[in-house]
Enzyme design. Structure first.
Site, PDB file in Angstrom:
ATOM      1  N   LYS A 161      53.835 -39.042 -35.187  1.00 54.76           N
ATOM      2  CA  LYS A 161      52.760 -40.009 -35.104  1.00 54.76           C
ATOM      3  C   LYS A 161      51.956 -39.597 -33.697  1.00 54.76           C
ATOM      4  O   LYS A 161      52.687 -39.239 -32.780  1.00 54.76           O
ATOM      5  CB  LYS A 161      53.347 -41.272 -34.904  1.00 54.76           C
ATOM      6  CG  LYS A 161      52.431 -42.695 -35.008  1.00 54.76           C
ATOM      7  CD  LYS A 161      53.085 -43.759 -35.439  1.00 54.76           C
ATOM      8  CE  LYS A 161      52.176 -45.051 -35.267  1.00 54.76           C
ATOM      9  NZ  LYS A 161      52.943 -46.291 -35.484  1.00 54.76           N
ATOM     10  N   ARG A 167       2.659 -48.810 -53.539  1.00 48.07           N
ATOM     11  CA  ARG A 167       1.725 -47.799 -54.097  1.00 48.07           C
ATOM     12  C   ARG A 167       0.437 -48.685 -54.308  1.00 48.07           C
ATOM     13  O   ARG A 167      -0.622 -48.133 -54.041  1.00 48.07           O
ATOM     14  CB  ARG A 167       2.107 -47.327 -55.312  1.00 48.07           C
ATOM     15  CG  ARG A 167       0.921 -46.397 -56.247  1.00 48.07           C
ATOM     16  CD  ARG A 167       0.815 -45.047 -55.203  1.00 48.07           C
ATOM     17  NE  ARG A 167       1.749 -44.540 -54.686  1.00 48.07           N
ATOM     18  CZ  ARG A 167       2.255 -43.406 -54.909  1.00 48.07           C
ATOM     19  NH1 ARG A 167       1.457 -42.830 -56.031  1.00 48.07           N
ATOM     20  NH2 ARG A 167       3.221 -42.647 -54.383  1.00 48.07           N
ATOM     21  N   HIS A 181       0.145 -42.368 -63.166  1.00 45.69           N
ATOM     22  CA  HIS A 181      -0.427 -42.407 -61.821  1.00 45.69           C
ATOM     23  C   HIS A 181       1.066 -42.829 -60.903  1.00 45.69           C
ATOM     24  O   HIS A 181       1.195 -42.273 -59.784  1.00 45.69           O
ATOM     25  CB  HIS A 181      -1.335 -43.444 -61.484  1.00 45.69           C
ATOM     26  CG  HIS A 181      -2.755 -42.811 -62.016  1.00 45.69           C
ATOM     27  ND1 HIS A 181      -3.506 -43.561 -62.950  1.00 45.69           N
ATOM     28  CD2 HIS A 181      -3.360 -41.626 -61.727  1.00 45.69           C
ATOM     29  CE1 HIS A 181      -4.509 -42.972 -63.350  1.00 45.69           C
ATOM     30  NE2 HIS A 181      -4.407 -41.797 -62.403  1.00 45.69           N
ATOM     31  N   ASN A 226      -9.566 -45.593 -65.242  1.00 44.01           N
ATOM     32  CA  ASN A 226     -11.110 -45.162 -64.961  1.00 44.01           C
ATOM     33  C   ASN A 226     -11.916 -46.542 -64.706  1.00 44.01           C
ATOM     34  O   ASN A 226     -12.501 -46.737 -63.844  1.00 44.01           O
ATOM     35  CB  ASN A 226     -11.348 -44.045 -65.376  1.00 44.01           C
ATOM     36  CG  ASN A 226     -10.609 -42.716 -65.178  1.00 44.01           C
ATOM     37  OD1 ASN A 226     -10.698 -41.751 -65.972  1.00 44.01           O
ATOM     38  ND2 ASN A 226      -9.862 -42.821 -64.037  1.00 44.01           N
ATOM     39  N   GLY A 258       0.836 -49.270 -71.042  1.00 45.04           N
ATOM     40  CA  GLY A 258       1.051 -49.324 -72.559  1.00 45.04           C
ATOM     41  C   GLY A 258       2.114 -49.873 -72.991  1.00 45.04           C
ATOM     42  O   GLY A 258       3.345 -49.774 -72.425  1.00 45.04           O
ATOM     43  N   VAL A 259       2.224 -50.874 -74.063  1.00 41.54           N
ATOM     44  CA  VAL A 259       3.148 -51.810 -74.453  1.00 41.54           C
ATOM     45  C   VAL A 259       3.561 -51.537 -75.757  1.00 41.54           C
ATOM     46  O   VAL A 259       2.874 -51.922 -76.610  1.00 41.54           O
ATOM     47  CB  VAL A 259       3.111 -53.377 -73.952  1.00 41.54           C
ATOM     48  CG1 VAL A 259       4.290 -54.091 -74.295  1.00 41.54           C
ATOM     49  CG2 VAL A 259       2.716 -53.437 -72.468  1.00 41.54           C
ATOM     50  N   GLU A 314      56.169 -46.419 -43.251  1.00 45.38           N
ATOM     51  CA  GLU A 314      56.701 -45.695 -42.240  1.00 45.38           C
ATOM     52  C   GLU A 314      57.976 -45.944 -41.739  1.00 45.38           C
ATOM     53  O   GLU A 314      58.433 -47.066 -42.188  1.00 45.38           O
ATOM     54  CB  GLU A 314      55.697 -46.424 -40.878  1.00 45.38           C
ATOM     55  CG  GLU A 314      55.940 -45.905 -39.441  1.00 45.38           C
ATOM     56  CD  GLU A 314      55.020 -46.820 -38.373  1.00 45.38           C
ATOM     57  OE1 GLU A 314      54.819 -46.113 -37.436  1.00 45.38           O
ATOM     58  OE2 GLU A 314      54.176 -47.562 -38.969  1.00 45.38           O
ATOM     59  N   CYS A 337      50.434 -44.824 -39.758  1.00 44.95           N
ATOM     60  CA  CYS A 337      50.143 -46.376 -39.481  1.00 44.95           C
ATOM     61  C   CYS A 337      48.872 -46.231 -38.326  1.00 44.95           C
ATOM     62  O   CYS A 337      47.654 -46.266 -38.631  1.00 44.95           O
ATOM     63  CB  CYS A 337      51.257 -46.973 -38.885  1.00 44.95           C
ATOM     64  SG  CYS A 337      50.847 -48.817 -38.940  1.00 44.95           S
ATOM     65  N   TYR A 345      50.926 -52.841 -27.691  1.00 43.43           N
ATOM     66  CA  TYR A 345      50.312 -54.038 -27.290  1.00 43.43           C
ATOM     67  C   TYR A 345      50.625 -55.099 -28.421  1.00 43.43           C
ATOM     68  O   TYR A 345      51.174 -54.923 -29.311  1.00 43.43           O
ATOM     69  CB  TYR A 345      48.923 -53.666 -27.459  1.00 43.43           C
ATOM     70  CG  TYR A 345      48.234 -53.150 -28.680  1.00 43.43           C
ATOM     71  CD1 TYR A 345      47.888 -53.941 -29.865  1.00 43.43           C
ATOM     72  CD2 TYR A 345      48.231 -51.711 -28.980  1.00 43.43           C
ATOM     73  CE1 TYR A 345      47.248 -53.528 -31.142  1.00 43.43           C
ATOM     74  CE2 TYR A 345      47.462 -51.394 -30.160  1.00 43.43           C
ATOM     75  CZ  TYR A 345      47.462 -51.980 -31.001  1.00 43.43           C
ATOM     76  OH  TYR A 345      46.840 -51.536 -32.424  1.00 43.43           O
ATOM     77  N   TRP A 357      12.446 -35.511 -73.327  1.00 43.21           N
ATOM     78  CA  TRP A 357      11.847 -36.611 -74.479  1.00 43.21           C
ATOM     79  C   TRP A 357      10.809 -37.040 -74.129  1.00 43.21           C
ATOM     80  O   TRP A 357      10.673 -38.470 -73.822  1.00 43.21           O
ATOM     81  CB  TRP A 357      13.305 -37.556 -74.727  1.00 43.21           C
ATOM     82  CG  TRP A 357      13.048 -38.131 -76.145  1.00 43.21           C
ATOM     83  CD1 TRP A 357      12.694 -39.454 -76.441  1.00 43.21           C
ATOM     84  CD2 TRP A 357      12.765 -37.633 -77.461  1.00 43.21           C
ATOM     85  NE1 TRP A 357      12.483 -39.819 -77.678  1.00 43.21           N
ATOM     86  CE2 TRP A 357      12.563 -38.631 -78.446  1.00 43.21           C
ATOM     87  CE3 TRP A 357      13.122 -36.323 -78.121  1.00 43.21           C
ATOM     88  CZ2 TRP A 357      12.423 -38.458 -79.875  1.00 43.21           C
ATOM     89  CZ3 TRP A 357      13.055 -36.236 -79.382  1.00 43.21           C
ATOM     90  CH2 TRP A 357      12.739 -37.316 -80.196  1.00 43.21           C
TER      91      TRP A 357
END
Length: 680
Positions: free
Chosen positions: A125, A356, A503, A473, A368-369, A56, A181, A131, A492
């Protein structure tokens, strides 16, 4: 076809190079200040800058009080404006400087916009602080006090108004506006309406003296304003040389884009300098295109604005991009931010599963692991959810289901993980059932032929999921899915009867590259106990493989060898699905991020052997395959996804969320764009 030199230029791909200039100030000496400006303008031109902004009242200095009312000073300011305007022609850029400008019998605190050797417009501006330490209304009139929309400078008449929109006629999206500013401390900054009127770059010429904590406040305002207005915000404050009679100055300079900091200059420096960044005006436009709220607000609140056309520099020289660019868009480089992202991602997954379970009244689930990344992450989420619900982990019924290509390493990792986590582990060998199915359908493998086709693979994948659903189930449980966001993008997954279905899928909104870091994050912390830590690191060190086809000559089936590196696929996915960027731009960004393994930062805890690089030919080849999979062959799988929480911004491929597309689409337009604009 785009030539190589042009392709490697950021300007080709919608970037505008901006600079926040911090000149040494000379109190009440316009000629000396112009000298500092000229040096920075030349430097910026040599560095390919398109647009630069000074502080400025940079030509007169800010803290000169009643000297602003001196005719000799004001006349010298006007003469130096002509000098600087001419210099912008030689530097081939647009510069915005601060100056006191007379109009009629009033003096205005102004931004003078110049380019192509001439003054393009003057922005007064709007809000004058009066102030505390500020007393601007003693010298200046606010923008609303002007009596004309033009002003004469050095015999030329130019536009004179707040909210002017400056638009490059030869560079789409290069549109900017200016405020000064105090303007952006107002509840409704003038730049808000300028952004609604089309400005994508907002500039702030500031004096803004420094007190403790104020730099953080200014950065917060710049970041939040750029986020709210979907814009770039360039801020330049006065620095060394300003009068310290009652105030001090730090020369803060920042560039933000849609809430993110792109660049920050040195504060309290004693020399003139520039803070540079490449702003992606194309990305800003694409984001506004997707944001209906922005468009509606523009219709409701926007005002007609005066547009000032100009010609921007058109050179397309090859250049490195000057802005932060994560190699992994879903994984931030900053360690603290990565920790925060992992905390939020993990808890989103956990709370999604908890809700859920409470909604269905379930007290057990089936998973499944495999000993791979995705099932590991889903199992960790399940353990944490059960802990928070005060349910015993024995209610997690985890099954490892070895097939014809399951390795001893992944099988042992699966068992070690299930044991360490205290879940109910079991094993089902799917080979007898698979062999029966091969016989039933007359597959050559049943006759001893080594035919390992897609049927051979999907019989195994389908059987695993079939077992899981029937086990659910039998045990009044539900099946927890493991497939991730990256796999969904590529298709994929075995549709319907395979790993595509469950689910509830906690990983559906998490990219593969983020899952790696989530597992590291869990292993480092103590959320699920330390017993599994060693096994988690072993899983991270295992090559990603579906393990459906037996190893040949000791080489296992590689997922990334088929679909491409997940690091690149996740990069492509982020920019194409989140912003809709053209493939050529995605290729440019990918090359900037991945072209040199030694450049830039890597996410915390990235192993050295994962710090690799890709040349443009490799990037283009995998991007071509990604485009075919994403746009043409995989959408039907995404159109029938199980429920699961959205985790990353713009990262859901659910048909109920961020991404909706026809299942019978064509990739031609994206492939044509790639071939036309990315050199071989």
């Amino acid at each position: 076809m785009t030539d190589a030199s042009s392709f490697f230029s950021p300007k080709t791909h919608g970037f505008v190079r901006v600079a926040a200039a911090t000149p040494v100030a000379h109190v009440g000496d316009p000629k000396a200040n112009a000298g500092e400006h000229l040096a920075l303008i030349r430097q910026a031109g040599e560095q390919g800058v398109d647009l630069m902004v000074f502080p400025e009242l940079s030509l007169s200095a800010y803290a000169i009080d009643d000297l602003h009312m001196q005719a000799a000073l004001l006349e010298e300011v006007e003469r130096q404006i002509a000098v600087l305007a001419e210099a912008t022609g030689g530097a081939d850029l647009v510069a915005v400087v601060g100056a006191p400008i007379r109009s009629g019998d009033a003096l205005f605190n102004c931004a003078v916009v110049m380019g192509g050797g001439e003054v393009l417009g003057v922005v007064p501006k709007t809000y004058l602080p009066n102030y505390r330490e500020y007393y601007e209304k003693r010298w200046f009139a606010p923008a609303t006090a002007r009596t004309e929309d033009v002003v004469r400078l050095n015999g030329e008449t130019v536009d004179f108004a707040p909210g002017l929109i400056f638009e490059a006629a030869n560079r789409p999206g290069f549109v900017f506006a200016v405020e000064i500013c105090e303007d952006y401390w107002a509840p409704l900054p003038p730049s808000t309406r300028a952004a609604l009127a089309g400005a994508r770059i907002l500039l702030n010429l500031s004096a803004s003296n420094i007190v403790i904590g104020k730099a953080d406040e200014r950065a917060m305002l710049s970041a939040s304003h750029s986020a709210r207005t979907l814009s770039a915000y360039v801020f330049a404050a006065s620095g060394w040389g300003e009068s310290t009679t009652d105030l001090a100055w730090d020369g803060q300079a920042t560039v933000h884009e849609m809430g993110s900091k792109l660049a920050e200059g040195e504060r309290f420096a004693l020399d003139s300098h520039l803070t540079l960044a490449d702003v992606d005006v194309d990305r800003i436009g694409l984001n506004r295109l997707r944001n209906g709220t922005f468009s509606e607000c523009a219709r409701n609140e926007g005002d007609a604005a005066t547009v000032v056309p100009f010609l921007a520099r058109e050179d397309h020289e090859a250049s490195d991009l000057i802005r932060p660019l994560d190699r992994f868009p879903f994984v931030p480089d900053d360690a603290a931010r990565l920790d925060q992202d992992c905390y939020e991602a993990f808890n989103i997954q956990v709370q999604g599963l908890m809700r859920r379970m409470t909604a269905t009244g379930a007290r057990s689930l089936v998973i499944g692991v495999s000993g791979g990344l995705d099932s590991t992450q889903a199992l960790l989420v399940a353990c944490r959810a059960f802990d928070r619900l005060d349910l015993p982990r024995t209610g997690i019924l985890a099954y490892t289901m070895p097939g014809f290509a399951t390795s001893d390493g992944t099988r042992s990792n699966a068992w070690a993980l299930m044991t360490a986590l205290g879940v109910t582990g079991a094993e089902i060998d799917i080979r007898p059932a698979a062999e029966q199915m091969f016989r039933d359908i007359g597959h050559p493998y049943a006759e001893g032929q080594p035919v390992h086709d897609i049927t051979f693979e999907n019989v195994q994948a389908g059987l695993r999921t079939d077992y899981l659903f029937r086990l659910a189930n039998q045990n009044k449980a539900f099946v927890l899915g493991t497939g991730d966001l990256s796999e969904l993008a590529l298709g994929w997954a075995t549709y319907g009867v395979g790993d595509h279905m469950s689910h509830y899928n906690v990983n559906g909104g998490v990219a593969k590259t983020l899952i790696r870091h989530l597992i590291r994050w869990v292993a480092t912390g103590d959320l699920i106990g330390g017993e599994a830590r060693e096994t988690l690191h072993a899983i991270l060190d295992t090559e990603i493989s579906p393990e459906l086809v037996p190893a040949k000559d000791g080489v296992i089936q590689s997922t990334e060898g088929t679909v491409g590196p997940y690091a690149l696929n996740d990069f492509f996915l982020f920019y194409i699905s989140r912003f809709g960027m053209a493939p050529s731009k995605v290729a440019f960004l990918a090359h900037q991020a991945w072209g040199d393994a030694g450049a830039g930062d890597w996410p915390a805890n990235t192993p050295e052997d994962e710090k690799i690089e890709y040349d443009l030919a490799t990037i283009k080849g995998w991007l071509r395959k990604f485009l075919i999979r994403f746009f043409q062959t995989a959408q039907f799988k995404r159109s029938a996804l199980p429920n699961g929480p959205k985790v990353v911004t713009g990262g859901s491929l659910s048909p109920r969320g961020d991404w909706r597309a026809p299942s019978d689409g064509s990739a031609r337009v994206w492939l044509d764009e790639l071939e036309a604009n990315v050199p071989d």
